[in-house]
Scaffold this motif. Structure first.
Motif, PDB file in Angstrom:
ATOM      1  N   GLN A  44       0.297   2.359  -7.065  1.00 52.87           N
ATOM      2  CA  GLN A  44       0.221   1.879  -5.764  1.00 52.87           C
ATOM      3  C   GLN A  44       0.346   0.474  -5.639  1.00 52.87           C
ATOM      4  N   THR A  45       1.053   0.178  -4.623  1.00 54.03           N
ATOM      5  CA  THR A  45       0.981  -1.421  -4.525  1.00 54.03           C
ATOM      6  C   THR A  45      -0.139  -1.929  -3.770  1.00 54.03           C
ATOM      7  N   ASP A  46      -0.426  -3.397  -3.820  1.00 52.54           N
ATOM      8  CA  ASP A  46      -1.481  -3.740  -3.029  1.00 52.54           C
ATOM      9  C   ASP A  46      -1.219  -4.116  -1.562  1.00 52.54           C
ATOM     10  N   LYS A  78       0.704  -1.102  -0.136  1.00 49.06           N
ATOM     11  CA  LYS A  78      -0.134  -0.157  -0.078  1.00 49.06           C
ATOM     12  C   LYS A  78       0.724   1.250  -0.145  1.00 49.06           C
ATOM     13  N   THR A  79       1.785   1.253  -0.945  1.00 47.81           N
ATOM     14  CA  THR A  79       2.875   2.545  -1.039  1.00 47.81           C
ATOM     15  C   THR A  79       2.616   3.020  -2.691  1.00 47.81           C
ATOM     16  N   VAL A  80       2.636   4.347  -2.755  1.00 52.49           N
ATOM     17  CA  VAL A  80       2.654   4.952  -3.753  1.00 52.49           C
ATOM     18  C   VAL A  80       4.090   5.190  -4.259  1.00 52.49           C
ATOM     19  N   PHE A  81       4.234   4.432  -5.551  1.00 54.35           N
ATOM     20  CA  PHE A  81       5.587   4.713  -6.461  1.00 54.35           C
ATOM     21  C   PHE A  81       5.363   5.658  -7.435  1.00 54.35           C
ATOM     22  N   LYS A  82       6.418   6.318  -7.852  1.00 54.36           N
ATOM     23  CA  LYS A  82       6.287   7.166  -9.102  1.00 54.36           C
ATOM     24  C   LYS A  82       7.194   6.209 -10.320  1.00 54.36           C
ATOM     25  N   PHE A  83       6.457   5.842 -11.447  1.00 53.44           N
ATOM     26  CA  PHE A  83       7.196   5.433 -12.451  1.00 53.44           C
ATOM     27  C   PHE A  83       7.664   6.218 -13.407  1.00 53.44           C
ATOM     28  N   THR A  84       9.248   6.098 -13.446  1.00 52.25           N
ATOM     29  CA  THR A  84       9.824   7.178 -14.182  1.00 52.25           C
ATOM     30  C   THR A  84      10.719   6.388 -15.398  1.00 52.25           C
ATOM     31  N   ILE A  85      11.122   7.396 -16.308  1.00 51.08           N
ATOM     32  CA  ILE A  85      12.000   6.875 -17.435  1.00 51.08           C
ATOM     33  C   ILE A  85      13.046   7.869 -17.546  1.00 51.08           C
ATOM     34  N   ASP A  86      14.183   7.618 -17.143  1.00 57.68           N
ATOM     35  CA  ASP A  86      15.426   8.463 -17.079  1.00 57.68           C
ATOM     36  C   ASP A  86      15.079   9.536 -16.151  1.00 57.68           C
ATOM     37  N   ASP A  87      14.540   9.374 -15.089  1.00 57.46           N
ATOM     38  CA  ASP A  87      14.188  10.253 -14.001  1.00 57.46           C
ATOM     39  C   ASP A  87      12.944  11.156 -14.201  1.00 57.46           C
ATOM     40  N   GLN A  88      12.085  10.905 -15.461  1.00 59.32           N
ATOM     41  CA  GLN A  88      11.150  11.936 -15.774  1.00 59.32           C
ATOM     42  C   GLN A  88       9.961  11.075 -15.440  1.00 59.32           C
ATOM     43  N   PRO A  89       9.008  11.601 -14.537  1.00 64.60           N
ATOM     44  CA  PRO A  89       7.965  10.966 -14.172  1.00 64.60           C
ATOM     45  C   PRO A  89       7.125  10.731 -15.016  1.00 64.60           C
TER      46      PRO A  89
END
Length: 704
Positions: free
Chosen positions: A195-197, A179-190
């Protein structure tokens, strides 16, 4: 809520400068506060660009309820309660950005931190209400406020394994903090927030920008503390298609940012002619709530309109507008705005109980409260003068003989109305109750009708004009709470008195309102029908003035306190009457007055309130004209034995008993009961005989 309207109270500003260990970093913060809503403006005064702003509350300041960000910024709330705002267009030196925040408590201290594009901390501070300037507080210990998650065994991958620019990829993984929100990035670009279950499983999608160059790139999942997992993959270039000369860039003009359930919302913008725009609304956890595909016309314009479902969950959601190449994200909130909130201590009371009500309304203003009995008759009214807290508290004592059924409590403050139903002897029924926000309107105005009834019920509204012709018919749907404030547009309505019939199956309410009536320019004559009244008696006033004019009535006690106000109008002959004024049961004895005013003209109807008019036991009915079968008759007795059994017998002209009623008298020796006149009774004169102890009182009534 339009946050630009909130800058009216409690203005405070705090300047936060660089902390030790952060070279040349400076951010100024200006905060504007009203009640539980705060508008925070950050200005970048340093050469470093700000890409992320984080905000959190102290342990005694509750939690964030909702938030709103400016265009180009995306906000999320982490499971630890931290608000994280980020942008793909970092804030340059001299630029500023505003965020709107709603909290559980009023004027809390808000901790904040700014971060640059590389994840370096720029400044940290705390906004404190009423403080004009303060040195920066020490930076928060992230390992105590927000524990560092363990990601040693976490892994993820993207599907397909060899994506191209412009592709939508699927991200799956395991072993992450739950239950944590992660930002998915490409070369540090969001690109997306995922969010995980509860088991730490990752599942989401993201679109690789079409403008990304084919090369080896790093895909990362980054939490709000900067911890991340990274994989390196080579992406290939998608086949380029030359864009036509008339291609328009995707733009969004969001017409509505906050709405209530059942309210219409809209958005419009531009795009490639002949293409389509996909609109997707998601809740803070990423769950899809709404989706629509909107065509773009030949001129490159598009628009979309929909209605917020009645059962839509309250809160903020992210709305994505995508043309397949670009995606624009906007925030949208669903909320219910009420300035008057009243609740009863119980839903069902027993005869003889005391109704108890509590709530809140706008502070330092008066609030008029009216209670109607099950047949719609007004039995209580008062004007409450609220203090700076806006707290509402009032009571109504029922009698053992009070009519059982649904009682309606109507509270009015300015143009706002709150309606509450309670039951006496039974649970309240969802009958139709309605009220206009005022009596008279200009044809350029919009009338507001507050309607209460069954939840999600379809209600028909019929408007009858002064010539008794149907002016309008329409249907509205009540909300989940059984309420609705309906706007009635009066454009084209001629001057006169109108009737509104608001109906649902077997229940209906009839209201009158006027359009274009003016105040009187002539004298006013008015008098009460009696010169002396007892506590609890109804007061009827009759009068005359110019035809079809507005009058304001108010009743004052011997101390000059206004106990009730009522707006009325005279009829086409200049006559008027009003019988909803009632002497309170605890009324002070002495001279009372009902004042009438219209323009510069006024008149007084004076009368006296006495403890008792006579010690003789007497009984009477609520009217002197003939009754019909099906009518409700109120039988009233005074001057009898105190707190004793009362026996009432209804007799015909031949002294045959029709029915008998039993109740108890009050400690003042009075009683009152409601008797429905049965069908099948023959027209004629009937006798009412009441007995208390050894005393007997009689009266008669006619039945036609």
């Amino acid at each position: 809520m339009n946050y630009s309207t909130l800058m009216i109270l409690g203005i405070f500003a705090v300047s936060i400068f660089s902390i030790s260990g952060i070279a040349s970093a400076e951010t100024s913060a200006k905060s504007t506060n009203f009640e539980k809503t705060t508008l925070v403006e950050f200005t970048n005064n340093d050469a470093s660009e700000i890409q992320t702003v984080r905000m959190w509350l102290g342990k005694d300041s509750g939690e964030f309820k909702s938030f709103k960000s400016e265009k180009g910024w995306t906000g999320t709330k982490t499971p630890q309660g931290v608000l994280v705002f980020s942008t793909s267009d970092p804030l340059n030196s001299g630029e500023s950005v505003k965020f709107g925040i709603k909290t559980e408590v009023e004027g809390p201290g808000i901790n904040w931190k700014t971060v640059d594009a590389t994840g370096n901390e720029l400044a940290v501070g705390k906004v404190l209400p009423g403080q004009t300037s303060a040195p920066p507080p020490p930076p928060p210990q992230d390992n105590t406020v927000i524990p560092t998650p363990k990601m040693d065994g976490a892994t993820f991958r993207v599907i397909p394994e060899s994506p191209k620019t412009g592709d939508t990829v699927r991200i799956v993984g395991d072993g992450f903090p739950p239950k944590t929100v992660f930002k998915f990035t490409i070369d540090d670009q969001p690109l997306e927030d995922i969010q995980t279950d509860e088991k730490g499983h990752v599942s989401g999608t993201a679109k690789i920008p079409i403008t990304k160059q084919a090369d080896r790139v790093e895909f990362s999942l980054v939490d709000n503390q900067g911890n991340k997992k990274t994989i390196s993959i080579r992406i290939t270039q998608a086949e380029q298609v030359a864009a036509p000369q008339n291609t328009k860039k995707l733009t969004v003009d969001q017409g509505t940012s906050i709405a209530e359930p059942g309210e219409k919302i809209s958005a419009k913008g531009t795009g490639k002619p002949g293409s389509s725009i996909k609109i997707t609304a998601k809740d803070p956890t990423g769950v899809k709530l709404y989706e629509a595909v909107v065509p773009v016309d030949n001129q490159g314009n598009w628009s979309h309109e929909t209605v917020v479902p009645l059962d839509a969950p309250l809160g903020t959601r992210q709305v994505e507008f995508s043309d397949g190449l670009d995606t624009i994200t906007r925030s949208f909130s669903v909320s219910i705005s009420k300035t008057i909130n009243i609740s009863s201590s119980a839903t069902k009371y027993n005869p003889g109980d005391k109704f108890v009500f509590n709530g809140t309304a706008k502070p330092d203003q008066s609030l008029q409260v009216v209670i109607n009995d099950p047949i719609g008759k007004e039995i209580f009214s008062d004007i409450l003068e609220l203090d700076s807290t806006g707290v509402i508290s009032f009571e109504y004592q029922t009698a053992a003989t009070s009519t059982k059924g649904t009682y309606a409590v109507i509270a009015t403050q300015g143009s706002e109305t709150e309606i509450v139903r309670v039951g006496l002897g039974e649970l309240p029924s969802p009958q139709i109750i309605a009220k206009f926000d005022k009596l008279n309107y200009a044809s350029s105005e919009t009338a507001k009708i507050t309607i209460e009834g069954p939840a999600k019920a379809n209600i028909s509204i019929l408007i009858i004009d002064p010539g008794d012709k149907v002016k309008l018919t329409e249907t509205v749907t009540l909300g989940l709470d059984g309420s609705k404030v309906h706007d009635l547009v009066l454009d084209g309505y001629k001057s006169g008195v109108y009737t509104a019939v608001i109906k649902h199956t077997k229940s209906e309410a009839q209201l009158v309102f006027s359009v274009g009536l003016q105040q009187s320019s002539g004298p006013i004559l008015m008098q009460a029908t009696k010169q002396e009244y007892l506590p609890g008696d109804s007061v009827l006033v009759l009068g005359s003035t110019n035809v079809n004019v507005l009058l304001s009535l108010e009743m004052l006690d011997p101390d000059g306190k206004v106990l009730k106000k009522k707006d009325i109008f005279s009829d086409k002959e200049g006559k008027f009457s009003e019988g909803t004024f009632r002497v309170p049961s605890d009324a002070k004895q002495g001279p009372w007055v009902i004042k009438a005013k219209s323009g510069s003209n006024s008149a007084d109807a004076k009368f006296t309130v006495s403890g008792t008019i006579t010690k003789t036991f007497s009984v009477k009915t609520d009217k002197t004209t003939a009754y019909r079968s099906g009518d409700y008759m109120t039988i009233i007795g005074t001057g009898g034995g105190k707190t004793q059994t009362v026996v009432i017998k209804i007799l015909d002209s031949k002294n045959n008993e029709i029915t008998d009623l039993t109740m108890s008298s009050t400690k003042e020796g009075s009683f009152q009961t409601l008797w429905p006149v049965p069908s099948g009774m023959e027209p004629g004169k009937y006798n009412i005989k009441a007995t208390v102890g050894g005393e007997t009182a009689e009266t008669t009534f006619d039945l036609q």
